[in-house]
Each structure stands twice: as C-alpha cells, then as structure tokens.
Design a protein around this motif. Structure first.
Motif, PDB file in Angstrom:
ATOM      1  N   UNK A   1       0.953  -1.230   0.096  1.00 63.38           N
ATOM      2  CA  UNK A   1      -0.252   0.066   0.166  1.00 63.38           C
ATOM      3  C   UNK A   1       0.732   1.182   0.076  1.00 63.38           C
ATOM      4  N   UNK A   2       2.081   1.095   0.025  1.00 64.51           N
ATOM      5  CA  UNK A   2       3.110   2.135   0.033  1.00 64.51           C
ATOM      6  C   UNK A   2       3.004   2.964  -1.357  1.00 64.51           C
ATOM      7  N   UNK A   3       2.422   2.345  -2.267  1.00 62.16           N
ATOM      8  CA  UNK A   3       2.167   3.178  -3.427  1.00 62.16           C
ATOM      9  C   UNK A   3       1.106   4.348  -3.257  1.00 62.16           C
ATOM     10  N   UNK A   4       0.363   4.233  -2.214  1.00 68.35           N
ATOM     11  CA  UNK A   4      -0.697   5.324  -2.202  1.00 68.35           C
ATOM     12  C   UNK A   4       0.161   6.681  -1.692  1.00 68.35           C
ATOM     13  N   UNK A   5       1.243   6.576  -1.146  1.00 65.96           N
ATOM     14  CA  UNK A   5       1.951   7.897  -0.818  1.00 65.96           C
ATOM     15  C   UNK A   5       2.184   8.688  -2.034  1.00 65.96           C
ATOM     16  N   UNK A   6       2.407   8.201  -3.166  1.00 68.49           N
ATOM     17  CA  UNK A   6       2.643   8.733  -4.523  1.00 68.49           C
ATOM     18  C   UNK A   6       1.551   9.786  -4.715  1.00 68.49           C
ATOM     19  N   UNK A   7       0.387   9.466  -4.323  1.00 67.48           N
ATOM     20  CA  UNK A   7      -0.961  10.131  -4.454  1.00 67.48           C
ATOM     21  C   UNK A   7      -1.197  10.956  -3.139  1.00 67.48           C
ATOM     22  N   UNK A   8      -0.090  11.374  -2.523  1.00 68.38           N
ATOM     23  CA  UNK A   8      -0.469  12.375  -1.368  1.00 68.38           C
ATOM     24  C   UNK A   8      -1.107  11.690  -0.142  1.00 68.38           C
ATOM     25  N   UNK A   9      -1.476  10.376  -0.128  1.00 70.87           N
ATOM     26  CA  UNK A   9      -2.036   9.743   1.103  1.00 70.87           C
ATOM     27  C   UNK A   9      -1.010   9.550   2.192  1.00 70.87           C
ATOM     28  N   UNK A  10      -1.436  10.016   3.321  1.00 73.03           N
ATOM     29  CA  UNK A  10      -0.512   9.872   4.500  1.00 73.03           C
ATOM     30  C   UNK A  10      -0.519   8.507   5.106  1.00 73.03           C
ATOM     31  N   UNK A  11       0.460   8.292   5.676  1.00 70.77           N
ATOM     32  CA  UNK A  11       0.895   6.933   6.391  1.00 70.77           C
ATOM     33  C   UNK A  11      -0.419   6.646   7.427  1.00 70.77           C
ATOM     34  N   UNK A  12      -0.833   7.571   8.110  1.00 70.79           N
ATOM     35  CA  UNK A  12      -1.943   7.328   9.163  1.00 70.79           C
ATOM     36  C   UNK A  12      -3.279   6.730   8.352  1.00 70.79           C
ATOM     37  N   UNK A  26      -7.843  -6.315  -0.075  1.00 74.90           N
ATOM     38  CA  UNK A  26      -6.440  -5.837   0.288  1.00 74.90           C
ATOM     39  C   UNK A  26      -5.482  -6.441  -0.900  1.00 74.90           C
ATOM     40  N   UNK A  27      -5.844  -7.950  -0.908  1.00 73.35           N
ATOM     41  CA  UNK A  27      -5.114  -8.597  -1.960  1.00 73.35           C
ATOM     42  C   UNK A  27      -5.499  -8.181  -3.257  1.00 73.35           C
ATOM     43  N   UNK A  28      -6.857  -7.835  -3.527  1.00 66.34           N
ATOM     44  CA  UNK A  28      -7.248  -7.499  -4.710  1.00 66.34           C
ATOM     45  C   UNK A  28      -6.432  -6.284  -5.061  1.00 66.34           C
ATOM     46  N   UNK A  29      -6.485  -5.369  -4.139  1.00 68.69           N
ATOM     47  CA  UNK A  29      -5.801  -4.003  -4.324  1.00 68.69           C
ATOM     48  C   UNK A  29      -4.325  -4.150  -4.758  1.00 68.69           C
ATOM     49  N   UNK A  35      -3.597  -0.648 -12.283  1.00 63.75           N
ATOM     50  CA  UNK A  35      -4.740  -0.133 -12.592  1.00 63.75           C
ATOM     51  C   UNK A  35      -5.338   0.971 -11.820  1.00 63.75           C
ATOM     52  N   UNK A  36      -5.119   0.679 -10.328  1.00 67.61           N
ATOM     53  CA  UNK A  36      -5.665   1.496  -9.225  1.00 67.61           C
ATOM     54  C   UNK A  36      -4.900   2.660  -9.556  1.00 67.61           C
ATOM     55  N   UNK A  37      -3.609   2.670  -9.813  1.00 69.19           N
ATOM     56  CA  UNK A  37      -2.796   3.750  -9.844  1.00 69.19           C
ATOM     57  C   UNK A  37      -3.310   4.808 -10.957  1.00 69.19           C
ATOM     58  N   UNK A  38      -3.600   4.088 -12.141  1.00 72.19           N
ATOM     59  CA  UNK A  38      -3.923   4.751 -13.316  1.00 72.19           C
ATOM     60  C   UNK A  38      -5.601   5.365 -13.119  1.00 72.19           C
ATOM     61  N   UNK A  39      -6.157   4.944 -12.387  1.00 75.43           N
ATOM     62  CA  UNK A  39      -7.363   5.515 -12.165  1.00 75.43           C
ATOM     63  C   UNK A  39      -7.473   6.525 -11.028  1.00 75.43           C
ATOM     64  N   UNK A  62     -12.538   1.434  -8.454  1.00 71.20           N
ATOM     65  CA  UNK A  62     -11.012   1.343  -8.871  1.00 71.20           C
ATOM     66  C   UNK A  62     -10.590   0.224  -9.773  1.00 71.20           C
ATOM     67  N   UNK A  63     -11.033  -0.783  -9.595  1.00 71.27           N
ATOM     68  CA  UNK A  63     -10.874  -2.086 -10.427  1.00 71.27           C
ATOM     69  C   UNK A  63     -11.370  -2.035 -11.674  1.00 71.27           C
ATOM     70  N   UNK A  64     -12.093  -0.973 -12.084  1.00 68.27           N
ATOM     71  CA  UNK A  64     -12.535  -0.722 -13.433  1.00 68.27           C
ATOM     72  C   UNK A  64     -11.330  -0.670 -14.466  1.00 68.27           C
ATOM     73  N   UNK A  65     -11.778  -1.347 -15.708  1.00 69.28           N
ATOM     74  CA  UNK A  65     -10.649  -0.981 -16.801  1.00 69.28           C
ATOM     75  C   UNK A  65     -10.372   0.677 -16.888  1.00 69.28           C
ATOM     76  N   UNK A  66      -9.264   1.137 -17.209  1.00 68.19           N
ATOM     77  CA  UNK A  66      -9.071   2.534 -17.134  1.00 68.19           C
ATOM     78  C   UNK A  66     -10.067   3.082 -18.116  1.00 68.19           C
ATOM     79  N   UNK A  67      -9.962   2.521 -19.240  1.00 70.20           N
ATOM     80  CA  UNK A  67     -10.856   3.318 -20.153  1.00 70.20           C
ATOM     81  C   UNK A  67     -12.226   3.403 -19.896  1.00 70.20           C
ATOM     82  N   UNK A  68     -12.821   2.621 -19.384  1.00 68.73           N
ATOM     83  CA  UNK A  68     -14.220   2.269 -18.589  1.00 68.73           C
ATOM     84  C   UNK A  68     -14.252   3.507 -17.475  1.00 68.73           C
ATOM     85  N   UNK A  69     -13.352   3.250 -16.752  1.00 70.13           N
ATOM     86  CA  UNK A  69     -13.205   4.399 -15.654  1.00 70.13           C
ATOM     87  C   UNK A  69     -13.444   5.777 -15.802  1.00 70.13           C
TER      88      UNK A  69
END
Length: 95
Positions: A1-12, A26-29, A35-39, A62-69
């Motif tokens: 889940x560390x990747x979320x920090x690239x999108x300004x999510x804080x650790x808390x 969580x496993x699916x994420x 895909x989640x990062x793209x969306x 956020x699991x939607x295909x990026x074009x559909x999203x």
C-alpha cells in the motif's frame, strides 16, 4: 500500500484503511496496483480533490478498466462533475 503515498495519502490514513479493509479486498488492491494507480491519477488529474475519500469509501470502482473508468467520469460536464465531487464525494456512487 506504500504506492498510495505517491498520491498524497499519508501513512496514518493508509494504516487506518488497511485496518478496516477486508483481506480479500487488500489482496485485490495489491494484485491490481497498476490499474488503481491509473485510475487515481485520472481523478487527481481532473482536479477532484476528494479522490482519497473516493478511494477509501469506494475502492471497488478503482478495479474498473481504465478506459471504462474514464468514460464513467467523462460523460459529465467536467466543471460540474468536479464541483459536485469536491462538495460531496459520495455522489460518485450514483455516476
């Protein structure tokens, strides 16, 4: 889940999300990180300031295909959509 920090999510916030989210989700994420990062990038790029809240409350979209999203959001007038989602992010459920 560390990747979320690239999108300004804080650790808390990330830690809280991890603690309340079922393991299957969580496993699916983790399996769909790109895909989640793209969306997330798309929402953030639109100017939607509530993209974090949208992700935390509605991670399944956020699991939607990026074009559909993108299509889901692009069918609305951009300025109006941004304004509504920034005022009340929960309307994303009705898009």
């Amino acid at each position: 889940m560390k990747f979320l920090e690239k999108y300004d999510f804080n650790s808390e916030d990330i830690e809280e999300f991890i603690n309340i989210t079922p393991k299957k989700m969580m496993d699916k994420i983790k399996d769909n990180q790109e895909l989640i990062e793209a969306n997330l990038s798309f929402l953030k790029g639109l100017g939607i300031k509530t993209f974090k809240e949208i992700f935390f409350d509605f991670p399944a979209i956020f699991f939607m295909d990026n074009s559909n999203f993108q299509e889901k959001f692009n069918k609305y007038v951009k300025e109006s959509l941004i304004e509504r989602l920034n005022e009340n992010y929960k309307v994303v459920e009705y898009l």
